[in-house]
Design an enzyme around this catalytic site. Structure first.
Site, short mmCIF file in Angstrom:
data_model
loop_
_atom_site.label_atom_id
_atom_site.label_comp_id
_atom_site.label_asym_id
_atom_site.label_seq_id
_atom_site.Cartn_x
_atom_site.Cartn_y
_atom_site.Cartn_z
CG ASP A 1 -7.49 31.90 -9.37
OD1 ASP A 1 -8.18 31.96 -8.44
OD2 ASP A 1 -7.48 31.02 -10.34
CG ASN B 1 -16.76 27.83 -7.59
OD1 ASN B 1 -15.65 27.15 -7.61
ND2 ASN B 1 -17.87 27.51 -8.37
CE1 TYR B 2 -12.57 30.01 -4.09
CE2 TYR B 2 -10.89 30.78 -5.68
CZ TYR B 2 -11.36 29.64 -4.91
OH TYR B 2 -10.63 28.64 -4.44
N GLY C 1 -12.94 25.64 -4.12
CA GLY C 1 -13.63 26.37 -5.09
C GLY C 1 -12.62 26.78 -6.41
CG HIS C 2 -11.77 25.99 -9.72
ND1 HIS C 2 -10.41 25.70 -9.51
CD2 HIS C 2 -12.12 24.74 -9.70
CE1 HIS C 2 -9.87 24.59 -9.45
NE2 HIS C 2 -10.89 23.94 -9.48
CG LEU D 1 6.25 19.32 1.73
CD1 LEU D 1 5.19 20.37 1.66
CD2 LEU D 1 7.44 19.91 2.29
CE LYS D 2 0.44 13.84 2.12
NZ LYS D 2 -0.66 12.96 1.62
NE ARG E 1 -9.62 22.02 -0.20
CZ ARG E 1 -10.67 21.22 -0.32
NH1 ARG E 1 -11.80 21.04 0.48
NH2 ARG E 1 -10.89 20.71 -1.71
#
Length: 372
Positions: free
Chosen positions: A168, A141-142, A137-138, A73-74, A97
């Site tokens: 997830d 963490n959530y 986070g993973h 995509l870059k 993100r």
């Protein structure tokens, strides 16, 4: 007949578990899914062990029924390629993100200008707004920030690291599918597309359900082993003689009575109905002592024809061979691409008119390039 979502065309920029699981469900239901993958930055699920016939089992499962487009995509020309595709693929799902797609020149506003009916779903750990929106986070963490971990596990040992990714999948994946399908219905009625913002932490917080209601409206904070369903009652797991486990969920009076009769503990029937913590502890101790006297196989035979909400704790391999799951086609054979079949978990929703199906396991990266 094909699945119910054959009219949907999805451009999938996601990696790892949440987004790919969501688009796998959509693909199983008939949606056409084109995965956009960086050829020089391989998705971890493509290489993580174990492997089957040289293919990661995680990739084979999560990306079944999808096509793969290798595209950096870059690089120059990639933006134009996506703008061309989004005229036809009118649903986008991504897992970067916040702001990453904008920096690549293919964010929501840019794509919406090309296709005003676009439905754009972004799955992130914390959502597109708030002080944590850019934080890593993973799953663990959530669940922690959402309060879920605080009332799970044992009072002495604390919250357990779960064997499945709750935030997830139950959070990100399932809520993303619901959000996308709701947006599709809205588009059918109005012609409008929209942005769907999925936070795995938000979704995990929503999973608190009854414990959350008790806390927010009733002022009662749930702690481990303090409530009816989290170890504070005899609704629990008990070890057998051969170090296996038996689940006991005999909450209703008719079930607890049958349980006590079968275990030759008639004096415990009244304790099963009591909310007194000491009574529950005494009952749990009695059940534990009884259940450890026989093997799991013996208990399975004893409870085989008894409706008491008592079931064995099975391994995944054992569950796959259980007659109930086999009758529900929850283990299927999926084409590896060479005519041989890989065993995979089946689709959990049963449609009368438009049954779900899948064509093959996850493709090699870039296999769909010539088709686009």
């Amino acid at each position: 007949m094909a699945g119910p979502l054959t009219s949907m065309k999805i451009l999938d920029f996601s990696t790892l578990l949440p987004g790919p699981y969501a688009t796998m469900l959509l693909a199983d239901m008939g949606a056409e899914v084109l995965r956009v993958e960086a050829p020089d930055r391989v998705d971890l699920t493509r290489v993580m062990p174990p492997h089957d016939a040289g293919v990661s089992t995680a990739h084979g499962f999560l990306n079944r029924g999808k096509q793969s487009l290798a595209l950096n995509l870059k690089k120059e020309g990639s933006k134009e390629k996506i703008l061309e595709l989004v005229r036809d693929y009118d649903i986008v799902i991504e897992q970067f993100r916040p702001g990453v797609m904008d920096r690549l020149g293919i964010g929501y506003e840019t794509l919406k200008a090309v296709n005003p009916g676009l439905i754009y779903c972004a799955i992130t750990g914390y959502g597109q707004t708030g002080p944590y929106k850019d934080r890593a986070g993973h799953d663990i963490n959530y669940l922690s920030l959402a309060g879920v971990s605080s009332h799970c596990g044992r009072a002495e040992s604390g919250p357990p690291p779960m064997g499945i990714q709750i935030a997830d999948v139950a959070g990100g994946s399932h809520h993303a599918v619901m959000g996308i399908l709701a947006a599709v219905i809205h588009r059918q009625q109005t012609g409008e597309g929209q942005f769907v913002d999925i936070s795995m932490t938000d979704a995990a917080f929503a999973l608190n359900g009854m414990a959350g209601a008790a806390c927010l409206a009733g002022g009662q904070e749930q702690r481990p082993e303090t409530s009816l369903l989290n170890g504070g009652s005899f609704y629990d797991y008990y070890q057998t003689q051969d170090k296996r486990w038996l689940s006991v969920g005999s909450l209703e009076p008719q079930f607890s009575a049958r349980l006590c009769d079968l275990l030759e503990l008639p004096e415990m029937k009244s304790l099963a109905l009591s909310q007194n913590p000491e009574h529950q502890k005494a009952l749990k101790a009695a059940l534990s002592e009884k259940i450890k006297q026989k093997t799991l196989a013996q208990w399975q035979e004893i409870f085989a024809d008894v409706d008491a909400c008592v079931e064995p704790v099975l391994t995944i391999a054992e569950a796959a061979e259980h007659p109930q799951l086999k009758a529900r086609d929850m283990v299927i054979g999926v084409d590896r691409g060479d005519g041989t079949l890989q065993r995979q978990i089946g689709f959990p929703i049963k449609f009368e008119k438009t049954p779900a199906a899948t064509t093959r396991i996850g493709q090699p990266i870039g296999e769909g390039n010539q088709k686009t």
